[in-house]
Scaffold this motif. Structure first.
Motif, PDB file in Angstrom:
ATOM      1  N   ARG A   1      50.275  39.383  32.485  1.00 28.67           N
ATOM      2  CA  ARG A   1      51.662  39.227  32.013  1.00 28.67           C
ATOM      3  C   ARG A   1      52.318  37.997  32.645  1.00 28.67           C
ATOM      4  NH1 ARG A   1      51.447  44.777  31.838  1.00 28.67           N
ATOM      5  NH2 ARG A   1      52.095  45.087  33.979  1.00 28.67           N
ATOM      6  N   GLN A   2      52.063  37.773  33.933  1.00 32.17           N
ATOM      7  CA  GLN A   2      52.651  36.614  34.607  1.00 32.17           C
ATOM      8  C   GLN A   2      52.119  35.315  34.016  1.00 32.17           C
ATOM      9  OE1 GLN A   2      55.124  36.419  37.206  1.00 32.17           O
ATOM     10  NE2 GLN A   2      55.031  34.367  36.336  1.00 32.17           N
TER      11      GLN A   2
ATOM     12  N   LEU B   1      50.283  35.935  42.885  1.00 34.37           N
ATOM     13  CA  LEU B   1      49.788  37.303  42.758  1.00 34.37           C
ATOM     14  C   LEU B   1      48.415  37.509  43.392  1.00 34.37           C
ATOM     15  CD1 LEU B   1      50.892  37.910  39.079  1.00 34.37           C
ATOM     16  CD2 LEU B   1      52.000  38.743  41.139  1.00 34.37           C
ATOM     17  N   CYS B   2      47.562  36.459  43.352  1.00 37.81           N
ATOM     18  CA  CYS B   2      46.194  36.665  43.842  1.00 37.81           C
ATOM     19  C   CYS B   2      45.721  35.598  44.828  1.00 37.81           C
ATOM     20  CB  CYS B   2      45.212  36.740  42.672  1.00 37.81           C
ATOM     21  SG  CYS B   2      45.008  35.154  41.836  1.00 37.81           S
TER      22      CYS B   2
ATOM     23  N   CYS C   1      48.277  30.909  42.947  1.00 38.78           N
ATOM     24  CA  CYS C   1      48.861  32.023  42.212  1.00 38.78           C
ATOM     25  C   CYS C   1      49.539  32.959  43.222  1.00 38.78           C
ATOM     26  CB  CYS C   1      47.774  32.760  41.435  1.00 38.78           C
ATOM     27  SG  CYS C   1      48.390  34.206  40.534  1.00 38.78           S
TER      28      CYS C   1
ATOM     29  N   TRP D   1      45.424  31.343  30.892  1.00 35.46           N
ATOM     30  CA  TRP D   1      45.239  31.619  32.320  1.00 35.46           C
ATOM     31  C   TRP D   1      45.233  30.295  33.052  1.00 35.46           C
ATOM     32  CZ3 TRP D   1      45.015  36.124  34.953  1.00 35.46           C
ATOM     33  CH2 TRP D   1      44.813  37.297  34.226  1.00 35.46           C
TER      34      TRP D   1
ATOM     35  N   SER E   1      41.581  37.386  35.413  1.00 36.63           N
ATOM     36  CA  SER E   1      41.503  38.623  36.176  1.00 36.63           C
ATOM     37  C   SER E   1      41.690  39.787  35.204  1.00 36.63           C
ATOM     38  CB  SER E   1      42.612  38.624  37.234  1.00 36.63           C
ATOM     39  OG  SER E   1      42.885  39.911  37.690  1.00 36.63           O
ATOM     40  N   LYS E   2      41.280  40.947  35.598  1.00 38.39           N
ATOM     41  CA  LYS E   2      41.495  42.131  34.761  1.00 38.39           C
ATOM     42  C   LYS E   2      42.825  42.811  35.089  1.00 38.39           C
ATOM     43  CE  LYS E   2      36.618  43.149  33.966  1.00 38.39           C
ATOM     44  NZ  LYS E   2      36.474  42.178  32.960  1.00 38.39           N
ATOM     45  N   ASP E   3      43.582  42.270  36.028  1.00 38.64           N
ATOM     46  CA  ASP E   3      44.848  42.843  36.448  1.00 38.64           C
ATOM     47  C   ASP E   3      45.920  42.598  35.376  1.00 38.64           C
ATOM     48  OD1 ASP E   3      47.624  42.352  37.885  1.00 38.64           O
ATOM     49  OD2 ASP E   3      46.462  43.725  39.162  1.00 38.64           O
ATOM     50  N   ASP E   4      46.511  43.673  34.850  1.00 36.62           N
ATOM     51  CA  ASP E   4      47.511  43.567  33.782  1.00 36.62           C
ATOM     52  C   ASP E   4      48.760  42.807  34.221  1.00 36.62           C
ATOM     53  OD1 ASP E   4      45.944  44.899  31.958  1.00 36.62           O
ATOM     54  OD2 ASP E   4      46.896  46.847  32.284  1.00 36.62           O
ATOM     55  N   GLU E   5      49.213  43.014  35.457  1.00 37.18           N
ATOM     56  CA  GLU E   5      50.402  42.320  35.940  1.00 37.18           C
ATOM     57  C   GLU E   5      50.149  40.819  36.032  1.00 37.18           C
ATOM     58  OE1 GLU E   5      54.072  41.271  36.914  1.00 37.18           O
ATOM     59  OE2 GLU E   5      53.470  43.232  36.183  1.00 37.18           O
ATOM     60  N   GLU E   6      48.976  40.445  36.500  1.00 40.33           N
ATOM     61  CA  GLU E   6      48.621  39.026  36.562  1.00 40.33           C
ATOM     62  C   GLU E   6      48.602  38.418  35.161  1.00 40.33           C
ATOM     63  OE1 GLU E   6      45.587  36.709  38.986  1.00 40.33           O
ATOM     64  OE2 GLU E   6      45.201  38.803  39.539  1.00 40.33           O
TER      65      GLU E   6
END
Length: 163
Positions: A82-83, A8-9, A6, A70, A75-80
């Motif tokens: 959305r991606q 993002l993470c 990913c 997913w 994750s609890k990250d909103d941007e993740e």
């Protein structure tokens, strides 16, 4: 096999499987332990239930495209989030029949609880109008103590009839 991560993470991704040109898309919630190990969707016990219940109604899993909301542990990250929604929605193009499996998928795409829409033909602003989508509880749920397969079987039958 070299696994993608990913952007993002950095978590290892469990990418969609099955023929890209399939008219049928199966959307689960997120990969389980076996899927995270193998890198492939629906390889664990929940996948066994899914394949068995699809076969029961005459749908071969191998002919379907399968993905998850997913592509790694949520994750609890909103941007993740959305991606991951964007990645999953990229799989919708060209599909005619979609099975929405689980509470997270129904909440994200329908704004509804899976218990309220299981076995029903549903619509979503995220899905093209010409797509037939049916909601069902996550097949892995039948592996939990006290759960029964009846509601999933009924929803799978509705999915097959809607195809």
């Amino acid at each position: 096999m070299s696994r993608q991560v990913c952007p993002l993470c950095g978590n290892l991704l469990v990418l969609p499987v099955g023929p890209k040109d399939s008219l049928t898309l199966l959307i689960g919630e997120y990969p389980g332990v076996e899927e995270l190990k193998s890198g492939y969707c629906w390889t664990g016990k929940g996948g066994e239930v899914l394949r068995a219940e699809l076969a029961r109604v005459g749908v071969q899993y191998e002919t379907c495209r399968a993905t998850n909301l997913w592509q790694h542990t949520p994750s609890k990250d909103d941007e993740e989030f959305r991606q991951h929604i964007e990645w999953m929605l990229a799989e919708v193009e060209g599909k005619k029949h979609i099975l929405l499996m689980g509470s997270d998928v129904c909440k994200a795409l329908l704004g509804e609880a899976v218990s309220d829409v299981s076995g029903l033909i549903v619509s979503s602003p995220y899905l093209p109008k010409d797509v037939t989508a049916v909601a069902v509880r996550n097949p892995a749920q039948v592996l939990r103590k006290g759960s029964t397969v009846g509601e999933i079987r009924s929803a799978m039958k509705a999915f097959r009839e809607a195809m």
